[in-house]
Design an enzyme around this catalytic site. Sequence first.
Site, short mmCIF file in Angstrom:
data_model
loop_
_atom_site.label_atom_id
_atom_site.label_comp_id
_atom_site.label_asym_id
_atom_site.label_seq_id
_atom_site.Cartn_x
_atom_site.Cartn_y
_atom_site.Cartn_z
N GLY A 119 3.18 5.94 -17.35
CA GLY A 119 3.65 7.84 -17.29
C GLY A 119 3.44 8.83 -18.91
CB CYS B 142 1.21 1.73 -19.38
SG CYS B 142 0.06 2.54 -20.62
CE1 TYR B 143 7.47 7.13 -22.20
CE2 TYR B 143 8.75 6.25 -19.88
CZ TYR B 143 8.86 7.40 -21.58
OH TYR B 143 10.25 8.19 -21.99
CG HIS C 213 -2.30 1.12 -16.56
ND1 HIS C 213 -1.29 1.24 -16.32
CD2 HIS C 213 -2.45 1.72 -17.70
CE1 HIS C 213 -0.71 2.31 -16.38
NE2 HIS C 213 -1.54 2.72 -17.55
CD GLU D 171 -0.46 -0.46 -12.96
OE1 GLU D 171 -0.77 -1.37 -13.18
OE2 GLU D 171 -0.23 0.84 -13.53
CB SER E 227 -3.17 12.70 16.57
OG SER E 227 -2.91 11.90 15.65
N GLY E 228 -3.18 10.02 18.62
CA GLY E 228 -4.98 9.02 18.54
C GLY E 228 -4.94 8.28 16.87
N GLY E 229 -4.37 8.50 16.33
CA GLY E 229 -4.77 8.34 14.98
C GLY E 229 -3.88 7.62 14.63
CB VAL E 230 -4.10 4.20 11.99
CG1 VAL E 230 -3.53 3.22 11.74
CG2 VAL E 230 -5.52 4.23 12.15
CG ASP E 231 -0.40 7.25 9.56
OD1 ASP E 231 -0.75 5.95 9.95
OD2 ASP E 231 -1.10 8.42 9.08
CB SER E 232 0.59 9.16 16.05
OG SER E 232 -0.78 9.74 16.64
CB SER E 233 -1.84 5.05 17.90
OG SER E 233 -2.49 5.90 17.86
CE LYS F 18 -3.93 5.44 7.72
NZ LYS F 18 -3.52 6.54 8.32
#
Length: 525
Positions: free
Chosen positions: A68, A95-96, A185, A187, A238-244, A381
């Site tokens: 941070g 780190c922080y 870091h 990550e 919408s046809g997008g990944v999330d709503s599908s 995602k």
Amino acid sequence: MILVLDFGGQYNQLIARRVRENNVYCEVHTLTDGKISADKNVKSGLGTAINFDAIRDLKPKGIILTGGPQSVYDKNSSLPPAELFSLNIPILGICYGAQATVHVLGGEVKKAEVKEYGKTSVGISEQGLGSRLFKGVEKNSVVWMSHGDRIFTLPENFTITARSENCPIAAAENAEKKIYAVQFHPEVLHTVEGKKIFSNFVDICGCKRDWKMDTFVADTVAALKNKISDGKVLCALSGGVDSSVAAVLLSKAVGKNLTCVFVDHGLLRKNESAEVEAAFKNYDLNFIRIDAAERFLQRLQGVTEPERKRKIIGEEFIRVFEEVAKEIGAVDFLVQGTIYPDVIESGLGKSAVIKSHHNVGGLPDFVDFKEIIEPLRLLFKDEVRAAGRELGLPENIVSRQPFPGPGLGIRIIGEVTAEKIKIVQDADAIYREEIFKAGLAPKLSQYFAALTNMRSVGVMGDGRTYDYAVVLRAVLTSDFMTAEAAQIDWNILNVVANRIVNEVKGVNRVLYDCTSKPPATIELE
Ligand code: XMP
């Protein structure tokens, strides 16, 4: 479960990703004012603030304190309570988070003589060779540093486990208490051995590594069944990944009690509308497709200003959806495709109703519903994509690249006409096909063709042409806030350009957009 306490670092979502890659569930929370809060109302909720009592109740198997921008010695800095280190739960400070650990436990953190930013080589110390955190990690390796303060002296019972040239205490630990501090870091991918370090920490925590998509899907379907029972559910697709993926999860849980409304605004990519419809044929739900292309075209007639176009498309979408929703009548639940990065970024608590972002899915005041459900709010995602695969959604939907709500409307500069939509759809389809054939698709964050509003002179056969110029865009980015133009092989661009001018009527020139974001944006409008 591993708890990530967020102190405001840039890479905090990545920390959660790294833990999840080890099949361990993980939540990100901020700490209420860094002290033990007496406020019993502040409880666990994804992305929300959490106090010490709530942390104890959560019983995480491990805790990670993130980086941070603060300094531990600033008056207002947020610090973990000392009691956190007596819970007998393994802790990793990054780190922080490392500096805060040391500071709270009685060590000393001061401004470093030399600020470190970027790749640095660290070496594991003699004592560090036996560290469980560094099990299997190369003795010398490259890490990513980004700090202005550093640890000068350690608390009692801590040993130095790694050093770099400018950072004599690059890592330290109290092995007995399983408290670890790393200045770098782990990550970010620049830290070559970072993934191993997370894997080791997960082992130190004794996590079972059983957070897998098949279990997530089965558990979520069961939970949704239980919650919704025979309630009615409405989902804007919408046809997008999330709503599908959200829609398919719900269809598994409630079948025909789910109605999905798919508004085709005529600004989708070539064949996309048919692909979405075909994919949903295989599931048990009510699928309503509204062909509204004409309406949208009419509203867009003569409009050239980008923001105005966006507004019109958004409003018209809501209007179409509203008409359908009215016919359906009152529903019990409205589905939102919110995913975990939205939750973390917006710090939404469980009580927040609708996220406001620029998606056309960012719906609506008018639908008569009792409650929002967000079945994907725990997933990143790529986990959403994995869930989609688990649920049998076809690959062309699951691996779909991001597509803006206003669709091709903002990839056509100037007025949107049926002719221009056809041009950009055809050009884009060729571009996508060639990128896919060249095996580049998984390497690019987003790529598409757009239509400039420019016509220029060309020659074809023996004749003069005066046609449009198509622009090709391909970007690399991790967060879509900044992006760089991808360096696509010239030969591939050549093939695409040739095919477009030969196969797409109305185009005689193809340009490649090599600007980064900023100063450009990813979309052209
Ligand atoms: P820009 O053009 O702002 O795009 O650099 C960043 C990312 O956001 C997507 N984008 C949108 N997505 N509704 C969306 O759902 C929108 O109105 C919208 N505008 C841009 C864009 O495709 C890129 O991934």
